[in-house]
Design an enzyme around this catalytic site. Structure first.
Site, PDB file in Angstrom:
ATOM      1  CG  ASP A   1      41.448  -0.138 -35.082  1.00  0.00           C
ATOM      2  OD1 ASP A   1      40.636   0.041 -34.145  1.00  0.00           O
ATOM      3  OD2 ASP A   1      42.638   0.178 -35.003  1.00  0.00           O
TER       4      ASP A   1
ATOM      5  CG  ASP B   1      42.170   3.832 -28.585  1.00  0.00           C
ATOM      6  OD1 ASP B   1      41.603   2.808 -28.170  1.00  0.00           O
ATOM      7  OD2 ASP B   1      42.803   3.886 -29.657  1.00  0.00           O
TER       8      ASP B   1
HETATM    9  C1  GLA Z   1      43.287   2.122 -32.014  1.00  0.00           C
HETATM   10  C2  GLA Z   1      42.055   2.868 -32.504  1.00  0.00           C
HETATM   11  C3  GLA Z   1      42.343   3.499 -33.855  1.00  0.00           C
HETATM   12  C4  GLA Z   1      43.532   4.431 -33.741  1.00  0.00           C
HETATM   13  C5  GLA Z   1      44.734   3.694 -33.171  1.00  0.00           C
HETATM   14  C6  GLA Z   1      45.879   4.625 -32.830  1.00  0.00           C
HETATM   15  O1  GLA Z   1      43.613   1.038 -32.800  1.00  0.00           O
HETATM   16  O2  GLA Z   1      40.962   2.010 -32.572  1.00  0.00           O
HETATM   17  O3  GLA Z   1      41.211   4.201 -34.319  1.00  0.00           O
HETATM   18  O4  GLA Z   1      43.188   5.504 -32.924  1.00  0.00           O
HETATM   19  O5  GLA Z   1      44.393   3.012 -31.969  1.00  0.00           O
HETATM   20  O6  GLA Z   1      46.958   3.965 -32.272  1.00  0.00           O
END
Ligand code: GLA
Length: 662
Positions: free
Chosen positions: A471, A408
């Site tokens: 997200d 990520d």
């Molecule tokens: C980002 C990702 C999410 C999740 C969060 C965790 O926002 O896109 O899918 O993994 O981090 O902190």
């Protein structure tokens, strides 16, 4: 007489009382919580157009009203005593170009008003609808059947005539809808499910639990298993290692037998360089547990994946998201502590006492384990990231026996030298190359929200799947729009390379704060069917991210229909996409399948039930078609030229069609 007088007095008093309190008042739309309005661009503005200019229609300026943008929707909750909604609505004069919109008002599931297509400079619609008795009003702004360019919607003088409580704009509401279970229970006899093609690298440990529904006990056997692998006949778990000389495709015949019958299915094991030949399936804890995740919860999820039958239809990965490491700062001291040891090895927090023991627990069930980190110094939640320790961390993940890595971007933003494509690719190229050197198969999930058109290069840097947007949990009510955007990249998907529109959020979510009660995700039952159908049509990774301990019969019925999952897992690996989008808010999606059949989704995005039609010729099919309804697992027979199904509000009918000679 006396009696009559008494009643009269009481009734008259009541009438007088009602009259006394029946005064109406005006509640302006621009005084309500406009943050609840979902729209195609910008945000809803009080008393100005969406661009912040005066509201103006056909040269007339309005002091009150709301400036918005199609396509959009807002939901209003009423107490049943709101009398009318009145407005003059059209496309703002200053919308920079020719816009066109359509307006629909639905009250308690009935259309109260529908405009013709309204255009820039054209006559606006004058709306004056009776809302007596209505408790849920949905107001839809569509794009007029084209795109949403310049679709600046002005709700001029928009007001409610109110007797009781003020109307309330809410994030989402829908008329009561029953949770109808469409999918029949799995039959007693075995059915082998899940992928039909499985990629493994020579030398890397293989672990595959044959997913099969049917009564237990069940005995498994296999034919033509590549040398180096063996099967546990009672559990159906295949394990071992395949030597380099066995590279190529092995057609393995899987057999499952129980008291009710026997099933066979071919599994093509492709020994080579490509992993995830069909979209990975499993569970990720993020939307269930956030920063509350523990080793115990991960083990419990693995138990439930088996006990609920999810593993029997192909769910396989049990993945920890963020928050297994130590935080830089956290309210729970057990989540803080040394982030690395003296040798620089990453340290899990106190809730993960033994990572290798946890993966061993998951593996013993024939399932796989995944984890998460960031190329930045910190993860999104503020835990230790992999910055400058990428190789050491990846080796550690392999030593702990993990099978999946979500990588990520997060705080890597601070490390990237600039916003160039090269800088965007850099951390992923690095990790992709590192994973290739390890002696385990670790599927790499790129999570950088679609930056730099990742769908064009995600596979080339070593990823098997990549998030195409932000997200979804932040905008779950927009799941369909997100799907449409994700589907734009359909040509980039292929076996081993999948567009990832994010997790499946149905059933119950957790809450961000410690100990908070789980609450239901906000989608209606029909929307949940649509959501899952879209994900399968798009060949998306299928990761459930709800609370496993709260799986109910309805949620499992959505997650576990093997015929629907077969669409997602089809070996051809084509990504479906919308081929017809109509002004009446119906959509037809298609996905070609390996056996020459086609999956067809008939979607209704309107707020009311309506028939959705598809003519075979419109979707490139010739002649008669044999049709099967996949959610109901029911043959619909041979259909000549076109198929029409009634489809509920925001619902779907998903069929699979095969050419027919009859
Ligand atoms: C980002 C990702 C999410 C999740 C969060 C965790 O926002 O896109 O899918 O993994 O981090 O902190």
């Amino acid at each position: 007489m006396k009696h009559w007088m008494f009643y009269c007095a009481a009734a008259c008093a009541a009438i007088m009382t009602t009259t006394a309190f029946a005064e109406t008042r005006t509640v302006w739309l621009d005084d309500l919580n406009l943050g609840m309005i979902r729209q195609g661009w910008g945000k809803a503005e009080a008393k100005t157009s969406v661009q912040g200019r005066p509201l103006r229609l056909q040269g007339k300026t309005y002091a009150r009203g709301v400036g918005s943008h199609a396509a959009g929707v807002f939901y209003v909750e009423l107490d049943g005593s709101v009398k009318r909604f009145q407005t003059t609505v059209g496309v703002d004069d200053d919308s920079n170009g020719p816009g066109s919109i359509g307006i629909t008002l639905v009250g308690d599931g009935k259309v109260l008003f529908k405009s013709p297509v309204l255009k820039t400079g054209g006559t606006p619609a004058v709306v004056d609808v009776d809302l007596s008795g209505v408790t849920k009003l949905t107001v839809k702004m569509d794009d007029g059947g084209d795109d949403n360019h310049f679709d600046h919607v002005d709700w001029c003088d928009a007001k409610f005539i109110v007797e009781g409580a003020d109307p309330k704009l809410v994030k989402r509401s829908y008329p009561p809808e029953e949770k109808i279970i469409l999918t029949p229970k799995p039959p007693q006899e075995p059915r082998i499910n899940g992928t039909r093609v499985y990629g493994v690298r020579p030398g890397a440990p293989v672990l595959y639990r044959i997913p099969a529904t049917g009564v237990r006990p069940m005995q498994f056997s296999v034919r033509d298993l590549p040398p180096g692998l063996s099967l546990d006949q009672n559990t159906g778990i295949i394990s071992g290692t395949i030597a380099d000389r066995e590279k190529g495709t092995h057609k393995v015949i899987l057999v499952a037998e129980n008291a009710a019958g026997k099933a066979e299915r071919e599994l093509r094991m492709v020994v080579g360089d490509t992993l995830a030949l069909t979209p990975p399936m499993g569970w990720n804890d993020w939307y269930a547990h956030y920063d509350r995740i523990t080793d115990a919860m991960m083990r419990q999820a693995a138990d439930i994946m088996v006990s609920t039958g999810m593993a029997d239809v192909g769910y396989q990965y049990v993945n920890i998201d963020d928050c297994w490491m130590n935080f830089v700062k956290h309210k729970d001291p057990k989540r803080m502590g040394p982030r690395r040891d003296e040798q620089g090895n990453i340290l899990p927090n106190a809730y993960f006492p033994d990572m290798a023991a946890m993966t061993a627990y998951i593996h013993a069930k024939g399932l796989k384990a995944g984890l998460y980190t960031s190329p930045g110094a910190q993860t999104c939640a503020g835990c230790e990231g992999a910055w400058d320790k990428e190789l050491q961390d990846a080796r550690q993940f392999a030593a702990w026996n993990f099978d999946f890595l979500k990588y990520d971007w997060c705080s890597y933003q601070k490390k990237a030298a600039n916003a160039s494509l090269e800088e965007m690719k850099k951390p992923y190229i690095k990790m992709g190359n590192i994973l290739k050197t390890l002696d385990r198969d670790i599927v790499l999930n790129l999570c950088q929200y679609g930056m730099g058109d990742v769908w064009n290069w995600g596979a080339e840097v070593g990823g098997q799947c990549w998030r195409t947007s932000g997200d979804l949990g932040m905008e779950l009510e927009r799941y369909h729009e997100v799907a449409v955007r994700n589907a734009e990249h359909w040509q980039c998907a292929k076996p081993g390379a999948w567009n990832d529109p994010d997790y499946l959020m149905i059933g119950y979510e957790g809450a961000a704060s410690e100990g908070a009660e789980a609450k239901a995700f906000p989608l209606s039952p029909s929307e949940q069917y649509s959501y899952f159908s879209l994900w399968c049509l798009m060949a998306s990774p299928l990761f459930y991210s709800g609370d496993m301990t709260k799986l109910d019969e309805f949620t499992l019925n959505i997650l576990c229909n093997p015929e629907v999952i077969d669409i997602d897992q089809d070996p051809l690996g084509a990504q479906g996409h919308p081929v017809i989008r109509r002004a009446d808010e119906t959509e037809i999606w298609t996905k070609p399948l390996e056996d020459g059949s086609v999956a067809v989704g008939l979607f209704n995005r309107a707020e009311i039930e309506q028939p959705v039609k598809v003519a075979w010729s419109e979707i490139g099919l010739k002649g008669k078609q044999r049709v099967r309804d996949l959610w109901r697992q029911k043959d619909l027979g041979v259909i000549d030229t076109e198929y029409t199904a009634p489809v509920s509000r925001n619902g779907v009918v998903l069929v699979r069609v095969w050419p027919s000679d009859n």
